[in-house]
Design a protein around this motif. Sequence first.
Motif, PDB file in Angstrom:
ATOM      1  N   THR A  54       5.690  -0.975   7.397  1.00 51.81           N
ATOM      2  CA  THR A  54       5.443   0.489   7.660  1.00 51.81           C
ATOM      3  C   THR A  54       4.591   1.048   6.774  1.00 51.81           C
ATOM      4  OG1 THR A  54       7.272   0.562   9.153  1.00 51.81           O
ATOM      5  CG2 THR A  54       6.376   2.582   8.436  1.00 51.81           C
ATOM      6  N   THR A  55       3.559   1.792   6.824  1.00 54.88           N
ATOM      7  CA  THR A  55       2.780   2.634   6.257  1.00 54.88           C
ATOM      8  C   THR A  55       3.482   3.759   5.706  1.00 54.88           C
ATOM      9  OG1 THR A  55       0.487   1.630   6.850  1.00 54.88           O
ATOM     10  CG2 THR A  55       0.554   3.870   5.577  1.00 54.88           C
ATOM     11  N   VAL A  56       3.687   4.001   4.323  1.00 59.20           N
ATOM     12  CA  VAL A  56       4.423   5.089   3.735  1.00 59.20           C
ATOM     13  C   VAL A  56       3.635   5.886   2.580  1.00 59.20           C
ATOM     14  CG1 VAL A  56       6.708   4.164   4.647  1.00 59.20           C
ATOM     15  CG2 VAL A  56       5.621   3.530   2.208  1.00 59.20           C
ATOM     16  N   GLY A  57       2.518   5.142   2.215  1.00 59.98           N
ATOM     17  CA  GLY A  57       1.850   5.540   1.066  1.00 59.98           C
ATOM     18  C   GLY A  57       1.023   6.974   1.617  1.00 59.98           C
ATOM     19  N   GLU A 117      -2.346  -4.283  -7.423  1.00 56.09           N
ATOM     20  CA  GLU A 117      -2.635  -4.320  -6.211  1.00 56.09           C
ATOM     21  C   GLU A 117      -1.400  -3.234  -5.818  1.00 56.09           C
ATOM     22  OE1 GLU A 117      -2.072  -6.322  -1.426  1.00 56.09           O
ATOM     23  OE2 GLU A 117      -1.902  -7.419  -3.452  1.00 56.09           O
ATOM     24  N   PHE A 118      -2.005  -1.889  -5.377  1.00 54.07           N
ATOM     25  CA  PHE A 118      -1.088  -1.073  -4.496  1.00 54.07           C
ATOM     26  C   PHE A 118      -1.186  -0.908  -3.162  1.00 54.07           C
ATOM     27  CE2 PHE A 118      -1.964   0.488  -8.899  1.00 54.07           C
ATOM     28  CZ  PHE A 118      -1.049   1.067  -9.467  1.00 54.07           C
ATOM     29  N   ASP A 119      -0.026  -1.240  -2.530  1.00 53.23           N
ATOM     30  CA  ASP A 119       0.081  -1.629  -1.226  1.00 53.23           C
ATOM     31  C   ASP A 119       1.005  -0.161  -0.588  1.00 53.23           C
ATOM     32  OD1 ASP A 119       0.700  -2.426   1.336  1.00 53.23           O
ATOM     33  OD2 ASP A 119       1.309  -4.394   0.747  1.00 53.23           O
ATOM     34  N   GLY A 120       0.324   0.604   0.443  1.00 56.82           N
ATOM     35  CA  GLY A 120       1.003   1.538   0.998  1.00 56.82           C
ATOM     36  C   GLY A 120       1.813   1.332   1.938  1.00 56.82           C
ATOM     37  N   LYS A 121       2.010   0.129   2.129  1.00 54.38           N
ATOM     38  CA  LYS A 121       3.313  -0.514   3.423  1.00 54.38           C
ATOM     39  C   LYS A 121       4.518  -0.632   2.645  1.00 54.38           C
ATOM     40  CE  LYS A 121       0.205  -2.083   6.996  1.00 54.38           C
ATOM     41  NZ  LYS A 121      -0.397  -2.970   7.895  1.00 54.38           N
ATOM     42  N   ILE A 145      -3.225   3.848   3.292  1.00 52.77           N
ATOM     43  CA  ILE A 145      -2.901   5.171   2.965  1.00 52.77           C
ATOM     44  C   ILE A 145      -2.866   6.087   4.185  1.00 52.77           C
ATOM     45  CG2 ILE A 145      -3.789   6.986   1.126  1.00 52.77           C
ATOM     46  CD1 ILE A 145      -5.489   5.078  -0.156  1.00 52.77           C
ATOM     47  N   ILE A 146      -1.794   6.827   4.107  1.00 52.56           N
ATOM     48  CA  ILE A 146      -2.008   7.762   5.256  1.00 52.56           C
ATOM     49  C   ILE A 146      -2.942   9.092   5.231  1.00 52.56           C
ATOM     50  CG2 ILE A 146      -0.449   9.393   6.656  1.00 52.56           C
ATOM     51  CD1 ILE A 146       1.863   7.692   5.729  1.00 52.56           C
TER      52      ILE A 146
END
Length: 547
Positions: A312-315, A303-307, A341-342
């Motif tokens: 805070t979303t940083v991906g 699992e790749f989590d962009g938060k 994902i941003i």
Amino acid sequence: MKTNKSKFFKMIYPAVLLVGLGVASCKEDDENLEPMRMFIPGGEISSNAGETEVTLTWKTPPNTVAGTSTYTVEVAKDTLFQTPVILTAQADTAKITFTNQQLNIKENYFARVKTNAKGNSPESKWLVSSRFSIRGEQIFNTPLSSEIKDKTVLLNWRPSAGLTRIVITPANGTARTINLTPADLAANQLLVTNLTATTSYTAEIFAGTLSKGTITFTTKEPSLFTYTVSPSDDLVAIVASAANGDVIGLEPGVYTANASNILIAGKMVTLQSTSGNPANTKVHFKEITLKGTGAGVKVSGIEFDGKNAAGTTVGDYFINIDAEAGTLSSITVENSNIHDIINTFLRANRGAAGGSQKINFIKVDNSIVSRNAVSSYQTFMLDRLDFNRLDVTNSTFNEAGRGLISWATNYTPAVKPTILINKVTLNSFGSGGRDNIILDANALPVIFTVQNSIIANSPKAGQTVLASALRAGTGSEVQFMNNNFFKLEGGSPLAPLTFPAYVQLANNKTIDLGWTHATTDFSLPAGSELRTAGVGGTSIGDPRWVK
């Protein structure tokens, strides 16, 4: 002394010849109007194959009122009917149905039909069909990548009465029969063990002697990690120091890798969970960056989590190809869950010019990609990238990018690339007033196939897109087969997206499943026709939603 005999013959011979020709002409016309020909069934015999039956149809004979004739139908294994006739049947309409109780499934047959004699009208000549067959049931669900191991496979099927056994046959090997237990039948699944790694198998499920489904699968290579790491290790530093070809095993836990990019420069690296389960192995990420010739990545079971830990979303991107020119290796994402994902899932448009960056293939299988923020990028942003193949299979994309695929920079690619979208669930995508939100290839030629997939809800909530579904260049081969589209709209006012005339559309449906932009559970309703609407009678959409 001359007589008038020769003169007489000169006069009479042409007349006789004309009469003879007239007689011959009348005879030919009579043959064309012969009743046996006049009442022959019209057109051709069409077949509509199902799982358990096949229906043959033909046209009512010319000059005949529908429903006033009866027909004899014979079935054999060859067009000349030199093999024994398998069965003979009567029909009082211009169609007939044969079931799997009359004909074997998956075997080829031919039929011939004649109009029966009636009153003063004799029977007609035979009309012979093309080859047809009964497709056979397919109750197997497609195994997920995570369900196929090196020595085992978990087989699943939709409920069906009377199931007795499964036969497993390796390529060029001996078949093995496994009798189904009450526990297997209650769970609608069977774990098959003692398989051989990297071997192709066929599995067939039976109810008595009746086949109820067949699938093929290939077992994986044994998991051989170069080394394993734990959550306390610095994953960014470990990947930076890895050698080409290293397989890094991630033990279960939560990894922090969102302070800087995971850089893979000039080498191929695999990141794989040791458990094979993305539910227990998570990586907080910022970006995976590929740079330079030879660069490539495979991720599996993660699992790749962009938060970040604070939520805070940083991906920025999941995978981003750096601007450096070169020929990269490949990208594979399998059995993984990527979310928050941003910008977008894959950015590959940084090359200085079209074709300055090349890659062999990009593959996404058995994965979920979700919560891509409204951005200025398509999910697969491939402008300027020279690639051979893109395969997206058995996966779900929810809240995706401003479009699905962009390959819109005109240049001369080395080969016409192949793009396959198969068994994909795509929900809530399209933004920024974009056009061609499924595929934008500009004037470039592609081989583009979308099949067995469900595409719904465009544009994203509060966003706009234009009316065209796609564009591709001259020489493209584009087909959409056995899909389901609903709420797939664009333009102002919103209307169903339009497809160019060169797109081949076949067997597509428009069943509204009630999904919205907020939907996260895409399970198909029990008994839904979409569970058997795919090519070969399989389900459509990501297979995980038909369990």
